[in-house]
Motif scaffolding. Structure first.
Motif, PDB file in Angstrom:
ATOM      1  N   HIS A   4       0.851  -1.187   0.021  1.00 12.05           N
ATOM      2  CA  HIS A   4       0.065   0.064  -0.011  1.00 12.05           C
ATOM      3  C   HIS A   4       0.980   1.186  -0.072  1.00 12.05           C
ATOM      4  O   HIS A   4       1.868   1.234   0.426  1.00 12.05           O
ATOM      5  CB  HIS A   4      -0.689   0.033   1.110  1.00 12.05           C
ATOM      6  CG  HIS A   4      -2.060  -0.803   1.339  1.00 12.05           C
ATOM      7  ND1 HIS A   4      -2.826  -0.987   2.290  1.00 12.05           N
ATOM      8  CD2 HIS A   4      -2.938  -1.259   0.126  1.00 12.05           C
ATOM      9  CE1 HIS A   4      -3.935  -1.774   1.887  1.00 12.05           C
ATOM     10  NE2 HIS A   4      -3.840  -1.677   0.479  1.00 12.05           N
ATOM     11  N   SER A   5       0.435   2.347  -0.339  1.00 14.99           N
ATOM     12  CA  SER A   5       1.048   3.590  -0.367  1.00 14.99           C
ATOM     13  C   SER A   5       1.095   3.969   1.225  1.00 14.99           C
ATOM     14  O   SER A   5       0.361   3.785   2.180  1.00 14.99           O
ATOM     15  CB  SER A   5       0.360   4.831  -1.031  1.00 14.99           C
ATOM     16  OG  SER A   5       0.598   5.939  -0.424  1.00 14.99           O
ATOM     17  N   ASP A  44       4.576  -2.955   2.975  1.00 16.19           N
ATOM     18  CA  ASP A  44       3.895  -4.288   2.811  1.00 16.19           C
ATOM     19  C   ASP A  44       2.742  -4.370   3.460  1.00 16.19           C
ATOM     20  O   ASP A  44       2.537  -3.863   4.694  1.00 16.19           O
ATOM     21  CB  ASP A  44       4.981  -5.359   3.214  1.00 16.19           C
ATOM     22  CG  ASP A  44       4.197  -6.707   2.967  1.00 16.19           C
ATOM     23  OD1 ASP A  44       3.731  -7.298   3.993  1.00 16.19           O
ATOM     24  OD2 ASP A  44       4.819  -7.499   1.867  1.00 16.19           O
ATOM     25  N   ARG A  45       1.511  -4.833   2.746  1.00 15.11           N
ATOM     26  CA  ARG A  45       0.250  -4.736   3.495  1.00 15.11           C
ATOM     27  C   ARG A  45       0.245  -5.697   4.687  1.00 15.11           C
ATOM     28  O   ARG A  45      -0.506  -5.379   5.698  1.00 15.11           O
ATOM     29  CB  ARG A  45      -0.503  -5.514   2.517  1.00 15.11           C
ATOM     30  CG  ARG A  45      -1.148  -4.508   1.363  1.00 15.11           C
ATOM     31  CD  ARG A  45      -1.658  -5.133   0.239  1.00 15.11           C
ATOM     32  NE  ARG A  45      -2.909  -5.896   0.346  1.00 15.11           N
ATOM     33  CZ  ARG A  45      -4.168  -5.891   0.169  1.00 15.11           C
ATOM     34  NH1 ARG A  45      -4.726  -4.654  -0.559  1.00 15.11           N
ATOM     35  NH2 ARG A  45      -5.182  -6.561   0.678  1.00 15.11           N
ATOM     36  N   SER A  46       0.958  -6.997   4.622  1.00 13.97           N
ATOM     37  CA  SER A  46       0.906  -7.740   5.920  1.00 13.97           C
ATOM     38  C   SER A  46       1.667  -7.161   7.265  1.00 13.97           C
ATOM     39  O   SER A  46       1.106  -7.086   8.317  1.00 13.97           O
ATOM     40  CB  SER A  46       1.582  -8.876   5.647  1.00 13.97           C
ATOM     41  OG  SER A  46       3.256  -8.868   5.433  1.00 13.97           O
ATOM     42  N   ALA A 259      -7.458 -12.424  -0.621  1.00 14.52           N
ATOM     43  CA  ALA A 259      -7.729 -10.947  -0.449  1.00 14.52           C
ATOM     44  C   ALA A 259      -7.143  -9.933   0.248  1.00 14.52           C
ATOM     45  O   ALA A 259      -6.942  -8.712  -0.123  1.00 14.52           O
ATOM     46  CB  ALA A 259      -9.361 -11.170  -0.296  1.00 14.52           C
ATOM     47  N   ALA A 260      -6.821 -10.373   1.496  1.00 16.83           N
ATOM     48  CA  ALA A 260      -5.768  -9.464   2.195  1.00 16.83           C
ATOM     49  C   ALA A 260      -4.618  -9.275   1.697  1.00 16.83           C
ATOM     50  O   ALA A 260      -4.147  -7.947   2.000  1.00 16.83           O
ATOM     51  CB  ALA A 260      -5.745 -10.190   3.746  1.00 16.83           C
ATOM     52  N   LEU A 261      -3.933  -9.946   0.982  1.00 14.75           N
ATOM     53  CA  LEU A 261      -2.853  -9.598   0.294  1.00 14.75           C
ATOM     54  C   LEU A 261      -2.862  -9.142  -0.988  1.00 14.75           C
ATOM     55  O   LEU A 261      -1.779  -8.626  -1.695  1.00 14.75           O
ATOM     56  CB  LEU A 261      -1.830 -10.718   0.182  1.00 14.75           C
ATOM     57  CG  LEU A 261      -1.646 -11.514   1.460  1.00 14.75           C
ATOM     58  CD1 LEU A 261      -0.662 -12.757   1.219  1.00 14.75           C
ATOM     59  CD2 LEU A 261      -0.723 -10.561   2.468  1.00 14.75           C
ATOM     60  N   GLY A 262      -4.092  -9.010  -1.633  1.00 14.67           N
ATOM     61  CA  GLY A 262      -4.107  -8.220  -2.755  1.00 14.67           C
ATOM     62  C   GLY A 262      -4.073  -9.222  -3.986  1.00 14.67           C
ATOM     63  O   GLY A 262      -4.083  -8.587  -5.094  1.00 14.67           O
TER      64      GLY A 262
END
Length: 350
Positions: A4-5, A44-46, A259-262
């Motif tokens: 994500h940004s 990182d999204r996680s 879905a959580a990781l895109g």
């Protein structure tokens, strides 16, 4: 690596600091400093989700997600903001938001639920433990509604929700939610969603501009392609491990993790195969590690441990543990107490 940004995280912590909350200790634990983050950086999204989960546990403020979501700036969506403003109708705004949701700060999948007189914009919440689950739902719902209101304010339109559904029990501060959304709020719903009248969705935007819209759509497509290439080149196995480690009572499915990781579930499984592993194998490894930790450091019964690991019956857990270690959970516990822990697991089948 799905990312994500960094602006999303910046909005969260700046909102909390405005409320007088000190978030620097949490950031320092991860080596982060808001004052020195590059505005075009990505996270990182996680890792971002881990920060949100820890933050929710430390704040102890049930409705704080509303104020966080309300603090997201419209300009922070970049070209997507301009794409939305140049759409022909309010419904096209929603469709574009759904198509390019990877360019937002969302973790949940957004979809559109059409109806004869009313339709709904839905957000599928992640299966996180409380209080992180509720805070993330509130952040994303409030942030999405703020985006809708920002479009309305920019164009002097009459676009609003007639009902909001939230998938958690009615809280003591329920009235605060109705004040925020300006409409009835129903709790204990099956999914989070905004209900809107279809005539409102057909309203034409005074700033609709097909030529400009095509330009901003190409820019969004380029950004989306860059994210997809980024995801394809990352180590999905490490991302899955990091995400699954967020959960303390049961684990999400492969579809929910993807879905959580895109990712789509198919893409995630393909990437894991290319890295010589699978979702099942990673989940088995984490379950075994969690089981050993609970057997060694807690007094929980085997039945309780099986429940925490997501097994409906203790017999299934005992069978799995024997497959992992050639030992029963009870024997492992006794051996550990004697200082003779069994060997590490053999690789489980894909």
């Amino acid at each position: 690596m799905a990312s994500h940004s960094i602006l999303g995280l910046t909005y969260i912590f700046n909102s909390l600091r405005k409320q007088g909350l000190d978030v620097s200790p949490l950031l320092q634990r991860y080596g982060l400093d808001l004052e020195h983050l590059a505005p075009d950086a990505r996270i990182d999204r996680s890792l971002e989700l881990r920060l949100i989960c820890e933050l929710a546990g430390e704040l102890n403020q049930p409705s704080v997600g509303l104020s966080i979501g309300n603090g997201v700036g419209f300009a922070g969506y970049g070209p997507l903001s301009l794409l939305l403003l140049t759409c022909d109708t309010a419904q096209e705004v929603l469709y574009c938001g759904i198509r390019y949701q990877q360019l937002t700060y969302l973790f949940s999948e957004v979809s559109f639920q059409p109806g004869e007189r009313v339709s709904a914009l839905t957000l599928a919440s992640l299966p996180l433990a409380e209080p992180a689950r509720r805070m993330l739902i509130d952040m994303q719902m409030a942030g999405t509604y703020k985006l809708i209101l920002d479009v309305q304010a920019s164009l002097n339109m009459d676009l609003y929700a007639i009902q909001v559904d939230l998938p958690y029990p009615k809280p003591a501060e329920a009235q605060l939610y109705e004040q925020f959304y300006g409409c009835p709020v129903h709790f204990d719903a099956s999914i989070a969603r905004f209900w809107m009248r279809n005539e409102h969705l057909q309203l034409r935007l005074p700033s609709g501009d097909r030529s400009a819209n095509a330009l901003y759509r190409r820019q969004c497509d380029q950004l989306l392609l860059g994210l997809q290439q980024e995801q394809a080149s990352g180590n999905s196995a490490d991302q899955v491990r990091a995400h699954l480690s967020l959960f303390t009572a049961g684990f999400p499915t492969a579809c929910e993790v993807a879905a959580a990781l895109g990712f789509s579930e198919r893409t995630l499984r393909h990437q894991l195969r290319s890295q010589g592993t699978s979702f099942r194998r990673i989940l088995e490894e984490l379950r075994f590690a969690r089981a050993r930790q609970l057997l060694e450091s807690s007094q929980l019964s085997v039945e309780a441990i099986a429940g925490q690991l997501g097994y409906a019956e203790s017999a299934a857990f005992i069978h799995a543990f024997q497959r992992w270690s050639d030992s029963t959970p009870a024997l492992y516990r006794r051996q550990h107490q004697l200082g003779r822990a069994p060997e590490l697991p053999r690789p489980c089948p894909v």
